[in-house]
Motif scaffolding. Sequence first.
Motif, mmCIF file in Angstrom:
data_model
loop_
_atom_site.group_PDB
_atom_site.id
_atom_site.type_symbol
_atom_site.label_atom_id
_atom_site.label_comp_id
_atom_site.label_asym_id
_atom_site.label_seq_id
_atom_site.Cartn_x
_atom_site.Cartn_y
_atom_site.Cartn_z
ATOM 1 N N THR A 151 -11.114 -2.341 -15.233
ATOM 2 C CA THR A 151 -10.810 -2.061 -16.641
ATOM 3 C C THR A 151 -9.799 -3.076 -17.183
ATOM 4 O O THR A 151 -9.971 -3.621 -18.273
ATOM 5 N N GLU A 171 -9.381 0.765 -11.970
ATOM 6 C CA GLU A 171 -8.273 0.379 -12.856
ATOM 7 C C GLU A 171 -8.213 -1.143 -12.988
ATOM 8 O O GLU A 171 -7.991 -1.677 -14.086
ATOM 9 N N GLU A 173 -9.998 4.258 -6.996
ATOM 10 C CA GLU A 173 -9.420 4.443 -8.333
ATOM 11 C C GLU A 173 -8.686 3.172 -8.779
ATOM 12 O O GLU A 173 -8.791 2.758 -9.943
ATOM 13 N N CYS A 175 -0.725 2.074 -7.129
ATOM 14 C CA CYS A 175 -1.923 2.916 -7.090
ATOM 15 C C CYS A 175 -2.215 3.496 -5.712
ATOM 16 O O CYS A 175 -3.105 4.325 -5.576
ATOM 17 N N LEU A 209 -1.021 -4.728 -10.013
ATOM 18 C CA LEU A 209 -1.592 -3.495 -9.477
ATOM 19 C C LEU A 209 -1.404 -3.504 -7.970
ATOM 20 O O LEU A 209 -1.895 -4.407 -7.292
ATOM 21 N N ARG A 247 1.846 -1.231 -11.691
ATOM 22 C CA ARG A 247 1.309 0.095 -11.388
ATOM 23 C C ARG A 247 1.070 0.205 -9.891
ATOM 24 O O ARG A 247 0.321 -0.577 -9.313
#
Length: 185
Positions: free
Chosen positions: A103, A100, A96, A75, A45, A73
């Motif tokens: 999670t 993420e 955000e 972000c 991330l 990802r």
Amino acid sequence: MEKETAASVAHGLVLVHTGDGKGKTTAALGLALRAWGDGLRVLVLQFIKSGGSYGECQGVAALAAADGRMELRSCGRGFTLRGKTPPEEHRRAAKEALQEARTAITSGQYDLIVLDEINYAVKFGLLRVDDVLSLLDVRPASLHLVLTGRDAAPEIIARADLVTEMRAIKHPYEKGIKAQRGIEF
């Protein structure tokens, strides 16, 4: 049945790559490649980068296409807070990304998660140190977690199992050489 020993039980580590030298993300991606090669499920991330044509994006996409065990990802909204993107948009994107990350960390889907440039997000005031520490609190014991970026907070360093500081000694930028594709990005 073989008796489990401390050495045979998977123990997730918290690793921090920090410092003013080049190589923090590169080292984390090398670790991710090693993990993928050993059959682990990996997520990267990126908290600041906004995707695009970075070499790591294409490399991870190729590995993901091979078997789906590697994912990246992006972000963030870009590297600078003094650009076209308003600071509040950077803060929103970081929050955000934090959600993420939470999670993903609690999902049980990954063996290794790289939180690329999360230390920058703290340094720039996009996230609080406590936000990052709360991720460490919910991390399953078997999950490896890598946090990259300059100026890692002392509280994060204290909680890590391994901290590596990249130190700048010499850089081609000092000679006026621009960033090289495949090396810096």
